[in-house]
Design a protein around this motif. Structure first.
Motif, mmCIF file in Angstrom:
data_model
loop_
_atom_site.group_PDB
_atom_site.id
_atom_site.type_symbol
_atom_site.label_atom_id
_atom_site.label_comp_id
_atom_site.label_asym_id
_atom_site.label_seq_id
_atom_site.Cartn_x
_atom_site.Cartn_y
_atom_site.Cartn_z
ATOM 1 N N SER A 57 0.812 -1.217 0.000
ATOM 2 C CA SER A 57 0.000 0.000 0.000
ATOM 3 C C SER A 57 0.846 1.267 0.000
ATOM 4 O O SER A 57 0.314 2.371 -0.214
ATOM 5 C CB SER A 57 -0.941 0.004 1.211
ATOM 6 O OG SER A 57 -0.205 0.047 2.426
ATOM 7 N N ASP A 58 2.150 1.130 0.231
ATOM 8 C CA ASP A 58 3.042 2.297 0.247
ATOM 9 C C ASP A 58 3.658 2.588 -1.114
ATOM 10 O O ASP A 58 4.408 3.569 -1.247
ATOM 11 C CB ASP A 58 4.178 2.081 1.266
ATOM 12 C CG ASP A 58 3.724 2.280 2.692
ATOM 13 O OD1 ASP A 58 2.670 2.910 2.894
ATOM 14 O OD2 ASP A 58 4.425 1.795 3.612
ATOM 15 N N GLN A 59 3.398 1.755 -2.103
ATOM 16 C CA GLN A 59 4.065 1.913 -3.392
ATOM 17 C C GLN A 59 3.746 3.258 -4.041
ATOM 18 O O GLN A 59 4.581 3.826 -4.757
ATOM 19 C CB GLN A 59 3.672 0.763 -4.331
ATOM 20 C CG GLN A 59 4.089 -0.614 -3.830
ATOM 21 C CD GLN A 59 5.545 -0.669 -3.405
ATOM 22 O OE1 GLN A 59 6.440 -0.296 -4.180
ATOM 23 N NE2 GLN A 59 5.803 -1.144 -2.193
ATOM 24 N N SER A 60 2.560 3.771 -3.797
ATOM 25 C CA SER A 60 2.198 5.071 -4.376
ATOM 26 C C SER A 60 2.920 6.223 -3.690
ATOM 27 O O SER A 60 2.935 7.357 -4.198
ATOM 28 C CB SER A 60 0.680 5.280 -4.285
ATOM 29 O OG SER A 60 0.256 5.266 -2.927
ATOM 30 N N ARG A 61 3.526 5.945 -2.520
ATOM 31 C CA ARG A 61 4.227 6.980 -1.771
ATOM 32 C C ARG A 61 5.731 7.001 -2.048
ATOM 33 O O ARG A 61 6.444 7.851 -1.515
ATOM 34 C CB ARG A 61 4.003 6.782 -0.275
ATOM 35 C CG ARG A 61 2.528 6.828 0.136
ATOM 36 C CD ARG A 61 2.379 6.559 1.616
ATOM 37 N NE ARG A 61 0.969 6.538 2.015
ATOM 38 C CZ ARG A 61 0.550 6.243 3.236
ATOM 39 N NH1 ARG A 61 1.438 5.950 4.180
ATOM 40 N NH2 ARG A 61 -0.736 6.230 3.519
ATOM 41 N N GLN A 100 8.116 10.177 -2.284
ATOM 42 C CA GLN A 100 7.559 11.275 -1.511
ATOM 43 C C GLN A 100 8.248 11.381 -0.156
ATOM 44 O O GLN A 100 8.875 10.424 0.317
ATOM 45 C CB GLN A 100 6.058 11.083 -1.316
ATOM 46 C CG GLN A 100 5.256 11.035 -2.608
ATOM 47 C CD GLN A 100 3.771 10.850 -2.363
ATOM 48 O OE1 GLN A 100 3.302 10.903 -1.229
ATOM 49 N NE2 GLN A 100 3.014 10.632 -3.433
#
Length: 217
Positions: free
Chosen positions: A70-74, A77
């Motif tokens: 779930s952290d791949q989009s972050r 950043q």
């Protein structure tokens, strides 16, 4: 609990050393290699990081890799973890326990700076800054301690129940032994009192006398 945190800390140390090598190797595929390191050191199927995750953050506070899908989009950043920023700027390993707002479980979290050629055989404890080279980033880990706490409480309950049963058994054994020892003496006392009042109608029990003499010897 201490053993559990030690296991997590040992894995963090291993991941920190491996990540330092990847970050200083400009010719390597850093992103893919960091993901491989995370999946090997902190696999999502591991009960030790139940509902937890591990991350690698650069010295500019940018998230480089995470074991949590779930952290791949972050990735790429800035990290939102204050403990990571403190570890990088302060140069010391930090750990804490927190409550997850989503599932209300207690978590053990740790942020450890990444340095090239780090030697953990002489590493400092949390809160102390060892002398080392420039910090390349940090490893951040969070792992649920709810299951470990539940297991510890279950063990304590079993111990309390077992201790209570043992005390009750000991109590009844003591009473039984005490009655066995004192019964002949009390009977002899009653007979002596009757004889003292001139009542010789009841014969003295030889068994009681014999038992009393045996204990006296």
């Amino acid at each position: 609990m201490d053993n559990y945190e030690t296991v997590i800390s040992d894995r963090v140390n291993l991941l920190t050393v491996s990540a330092a090598r990847e970050l200083i190797d400009e010719d390597s595929d850093t992103q893919e290699n960091l993901n491989t390191l995370l999946n090997e050191t902190f696999p999502q199927t591991d009960d030790n990081i139940r509902f937890g995750k591990a991350q690698i953050i650069g010295n500019d506070f940018v998230l480089l890799a995470s074991s949590d899908p779930s952290d791949q989009s972050r990735i790429g950043q800035l990290t939102e973890q204050t403990i990571v920023r403190r570890a990088i700027t302060g140069g010391s390993s930090l750990s804490d326990q927190r409550i997850n707002e989503q599932n209300q479980e207690r978590y053990f979290v740790k942020a450890q700076p990444i340095r090239p050629n780090e030697d953990f055989s002489s590493a400092s404890i949390d809160g102390e800054s060892p002398e080392a080279s420039e910090i390349q980033g940090a490893v951040y880990v969070e792992a649920s301690i709810e299951e470990v706490t539940d297991q510890a409480q279950s063990i304590n309950q079993i111990f309390i129940v077992a201790s209570t049963i043992a005390l009750l058994i000991t109590f009844f054994v003591i009473i039984l032994v005490a009655r066995t020892i004192t019964a002949p003496i009390l009977d002899m006392r009653r007979q002596a009192l009757r004889m003292g009042h001139g009542d010789f109608s009841r014969p003295v029990s030889y068994t009681h006398l014999r038992a009393h003499e045996t204990r006296g010897n």
